[in-house]
Enzyme design. Sequence first.
Site, PDB file in Angstrom:
ATOM      1  CE  LYS A  17      -2.003   2.932   2.003  1.00  0.00           C
ATOM      2  NZ  LYS A  17      -1.763   4.364   1.650  1.00  0.00           N
TER       3      LYS A  17
ATOM      4  CD  GLU B  57      12.628   3.980   9.307  1.00  0.00           C
ATOM      5  OE1 GLU B  57      12.637   4.912  10.134  1.00  0.00           O
ATOM      6  OE2 GLU B  57      12.643   4.137   8.082  1.00  0.00           O
TER       7      GLU B  57
ATOM      8  CB  CYS C 170      12.799   8.980   9.163  1.00  0.00           C
ATOM      9  SG  CYS C 170      13.787   7.634   8.546  1.00  0.00           S
TER      10      CYS C 170
ATOM     11  CD  GLU D 290       9.240  12.813  12.255  1.00  0.00           C
ATOM     12  OE1 GLU D 290       8.073  12.414  12.359  1.00  0.00           O
ATOM     13  OE2 GLU D 290      10.152  12.141  11.749  1.00  0.00           O
TER      14      GLU D 290
HETATM   15  N1  LIG Z   1      10.005   7.803   7.494  1.00  0.00           N
HETATM   16  C1  LIG Z   1       9.416   8.534   8.375  1.00  0.00           C
HETATM   17  O1  LIG Z   1       9.781   8.576   9.493  1.00  0.00           O
HETATM   18  C2  LIG Z   1       8.256   9.291   7.961  1.00  0.00           C
HETATM   19  C3  LIG Z   1       7.628  10.109   8.847  1.00  0.00           C
HETATM   20  N2  LIG Z   1       6.562  10.803   8.466  1.00  0.00           N
HETATM   21  C4  LIG Z   1       5.933  11.688   9.438  1.00  0.00           C
HETATM   22  O2  LIG Z   1       4.567  11.435   9.410  1.00  0.00           O
HETATM   23  C5  LIG Z   1       3.850  12.628   9.158  1.00  0.00           C
HETATM   24  C6  LIG Z   1       2.618  12.312   8.352  1.00  0.00           C
HETATM   25  O3  LIG Z   1       2.954  11.727   7.105  1.00  0.00           O
HETATM   26  P1  LIG Z   1       2.033  10.605   6.477  1.00  0.00           P
HETATM   27  O4  LIG Z   1       2.464  10.131   5.161  1.00  0.00           O
HETATM   28  O5  LIG Z   1       0.633  11.099   6.597  1.00  0.00           O
HETATM   29  O6  LIG Z   1       2.403   9.428   7.453  1.00  0.00           O
HETATM   30  P2  LIG Z   1       1.527   8.257   7.858  1.00  0.00           P
HETATM   31  O7  LIG Z   1       2.232   7.471   8.883  1.00  0.00           O
HETATM   32  O8  LIG Z   1       0.152   8.729   8.162  1.00  0.00           O
HETATM   33  O9  LIG Z   1       1.405   7.425   6.502  1.00  0.00           O
HETATM   34  C7  LIG Z   1       2.336   6.434   6.104  1.00  0.00           C
HETATM   35  C8  LIG Z   1       1.565   5.315   5.426  1.00  0.00           C
HETATM   36  O10 LIG Z   1       0.675   4.707   6.356  1.00  0.00           O
HETATM   37  C9  LIG Z   1      -0.639   4.660   5.804  1.00  0.00           C
HETATM   38  N3  LIG Z   1      -1.600   4.723   6.891  1.00  0.00           N
HETATM   39  C10 LIG Z   1      -2.021   5.822   7.552  1.00  0.00           C
HETATM   40  N4  LIG Z   1      -2.917   5.483   8.504  1.00  0.00           N
HETATM   41  C11 LIG Z   1      -3.039   4.128   8.442  1.00  0.00           C
HETATM   42  C12 LIG Z   1      -3.829   3.182   9.154  1.00  0.00           C
HETATM   43  N5  LIG Z   1      -4.666   3.546  10.130  1.00  0.00           N
HETATM   44  N6  LIG Z   1      -3.714   1.877   8.832  1.00  0.00           N
HETATM   45  C13 LIG Z   1      -2.882   1.487   7.853  1.00  0.00           C
HETATM   46  N7  LIG Z   1      -2.130   2.341   7.119  1.00  0.00           N
HETATM   47  C14 LIG Z   1      -2.199   3.640   7.423  1.00  0.00           C
HETATM   48  C15 LIG Z   1      -0.673   5.852   4.867  1.00  0.00           C
HETATM   49  O11 LIG Z   1      -1.718   5.744   3.943  1.00  0.00           O
HETATM   50  C16 LIG Z   1       0.707   5.781   4.261  1.00  0.00           C
HETATM   51  O12 LIG Z   1       0.755   4.803   3.238  1.00  0.00           O
HETATM   52  C17 LIG Z   1       4.840  13.518   8.456  1.00  0.00           C
HETATM   53  O13 LIG Z   1       4.519  14.834   8.599  1.00  0.00           O
HETATM   54  C18 LIG Z   1       6.110  13.138   9.137  1.00  0.00           C
HETATM   55  O14 LIG Z   1       6.241  13.848  10.331  1.00  0.00           O
HETATM   56  C19 LIG Z   1       6.061  10.671   7.204  1.00  0.00           C
HETATM   57  C20 LIG Z   1       6.651   9.891   6.268  1.00  0.00           C
HETATM   58  C21 LIG Z   1       7.828   9.151   6.578  1.00  0.00           C
HETATM   59  O1  LIG Z   2      18.377   4.248   3.556  1.00  0.00           O
HETATM   60  C1  LIG Z   2      17.316   3.778   3.980  1.00  0.00           C
HETATM   61  O2  LIG Z   2      17.096   2.581   3.933  1.00  0.00           O
HETATM   62  C2  LIG Z   2      16.244   4.611   4.528  1.00  0.00           C
HETATM   63  C3  LIG Z   2      16.309   5.905   4.605  1.00  0.00           C
HETATM   64  C4  LIG Z   2      15.271   6.800   5.084  1.00  0.00           C
HETATM   65  C5  LIG Z   2      14.149   6.532   5.756  1.00  0.00           C
HETATM   66  O3  LIG Z   2      13.892   5.353   6.260  1.00  0.00           O
HETATM   67  C6  LIG Z   2      13.075   7.540   5.944  1.00  0.00           C
HETATM   68  O4  LIG Z   2      13.301   8.706   5.695  1.00  0.00           O
HETATM   69  O5  LIG Z   2      11.977   7.148   6.318  1.00  0.00           O
END
Ligand SMILES: NC(=O)C1=CN([C@@H]2O[C@H](COP(=O)(O)OP(=O)(O)OC[C@H]3O[C@@H](n4cnc5c(N)ncnc54)[C@H](O)[C@@H]3O)[C@@H](O)[C@H]2O)C=CC1
Ligand SMILES: O=C(O)/C=C/C=C(\O)C(=O)O
Length: 486
Positions: A178, A254, A288, A390
Amino acid sequence: MLADKILNFIDGEFVATDKWFDNRTPISNAVIGQVAEAGKAEVDAAVGAARAALKGPWGTMTLARRVELLEALVAEINNRFDEFLEAECADTGKPKSLASHIDIPRGAANFKIFADMVKNVPSEFFEMATPDGSSCINYGYRGPVGVIGVICPWNLPLLLMTWKVGPALACGNTVVVKPSEETPRTAALLGEVMNKVGIPKGVYNVVHGFGANSAGEFLTSHPGVDAITFTGETRTGEIIMKAAANGSRPVSLEMGGKNAAIVFADCDFDAAIEGTLRSAFANCGQVCLGTERVYVERPIFDKFVAAMKAGAEAMKVGVPDDPATSMGPLISKEHQNKVLSYYRLAVEEGATVVSGGGVPEMAGELSEGCWVQPTIWTGLPESARVIKEEIFGPCCHIAPFDTVEEVLEKANDNQYGLATAIWTTNVSRAHRVAQKMEVGIAWVNSWFLRDLRTPFGGSKQSGIGREGGVHSLEFYTELKNICIKL
Ligand SMILES: NC(=O)C1=CN([C@@H]2O[C@H](COP(=O)(O)OP(=O)(O)OC[C@H]3O[C@@H](n4cnc5c(N)ncnc54)[C@H](O)[C@@H]3O)[C@@H](O)[C@H]2O)C=CC1
Ligand SMILES: O=C(O)/C=C/C=C(\O)C(=O)O
């Protein structure tokens, strides 16, 4: 040519639905496509196809043939490099110079590394005497877990999706992915590549949609999913963990970070500036592992802040195709509003704005895009929300420190524990500080230097479990002991 309709990929077929949502490009917020949202029926079909594929040719395929197919997949991603690049940059607005060096090559490398690994990984073996004077041998055998649910974020869409799909397939599992609703294109494109190289139908499936009450929730709560791997926000990870508790299914999470860099006065100054600028502003701060808190030893504090300001102000905010662009937009209007709310909060909390703090002027249709300025603050107390939470934007706060004990106390005083970057030429101190940091990944004199064989993941609220190298095999295989009496 960019597709204007982005479809689900189920059992080797592209599948439309009667519910569509907009695909926008963040450079102008214009609609550039329509995405078919998967409902319960499509998620059910995808999980069913993945289950059937485990019992079909994929389940009986030799390891050697599986590895051959994954190697063909790597070659085909490289053949279609420009299409992946175009799709990724359309969805994210990130500079092509960045995506062509990081996102797309890693999309291919994530299959290569795990194809190599499953070919070469050894297993444990024990021989034991038995009471009847004979003996038995024991060996560990790694089989697939089954159907893996893969929930992906939008910041590094192809990279983070294949970081999970690569090892999952190498270990003989099937997947239902997804992708983030913001970035559906490269996951769909990968479906074409799967068909082209002959990966059996049902091994790789993609369902598009949102989280709650949409494809994300339908997938993570589906009883046919055997394990769930997720990258994204901590609160979402917690919801997914609860869903996974039904049926006692394993999760790999993660999640967020509020990473601290520690810069000692004896560092290689230019390298520390270059690395800290990159860690704060690369991918518009949407990594992240990025640095949002910088602690600098007092003797070089003023010089460091001045050099960071000069670096931030030399950055060119612009569109993906412009080779001079060093920073693209944020992912969406919603995220732009979130980041700008922190820019305002920083001022309310008493920050000195060293650089940025607003929206850059952009011409024509770009003025509707999701742009923000690279931003640097000083002067906040450690209790400020801007220091604790964050933000996930191109911004950092820089604070001075005087002792190692003080900086460790401050750097570790956070709910997250993902990564750090330590800048010093004193190797002994680098080891000591790295070992005391409450994080999963500590870089010394570098940032985002990734060896894919190493453990990757976070401590505290940054995650559960490690992926990378043999650690991915721990999650994506069921380790069975086979005991044979001789
Ligand atoms: N790698 C990281 O650490 C990331 C952190 N973020 C943080 O998260 C904040 C929000 O970004 P989003 O993309 O909205 O993150 P999110 O965690 O809401 O979404 C990530 C994924 O999870 C799915 N998702 C959301 N709610 C769900 C549920 N109840 N059950 C199953 N799947 C679900 C979303 O559709 C998307 O595919 C950002 O502002 C940032 O602070 C966002 C993206 C990556
Ligand atoms: O190098 C990786 O495997 C991942 C890098 C970055 C993230 O995991 C992220 O920004 O969420």
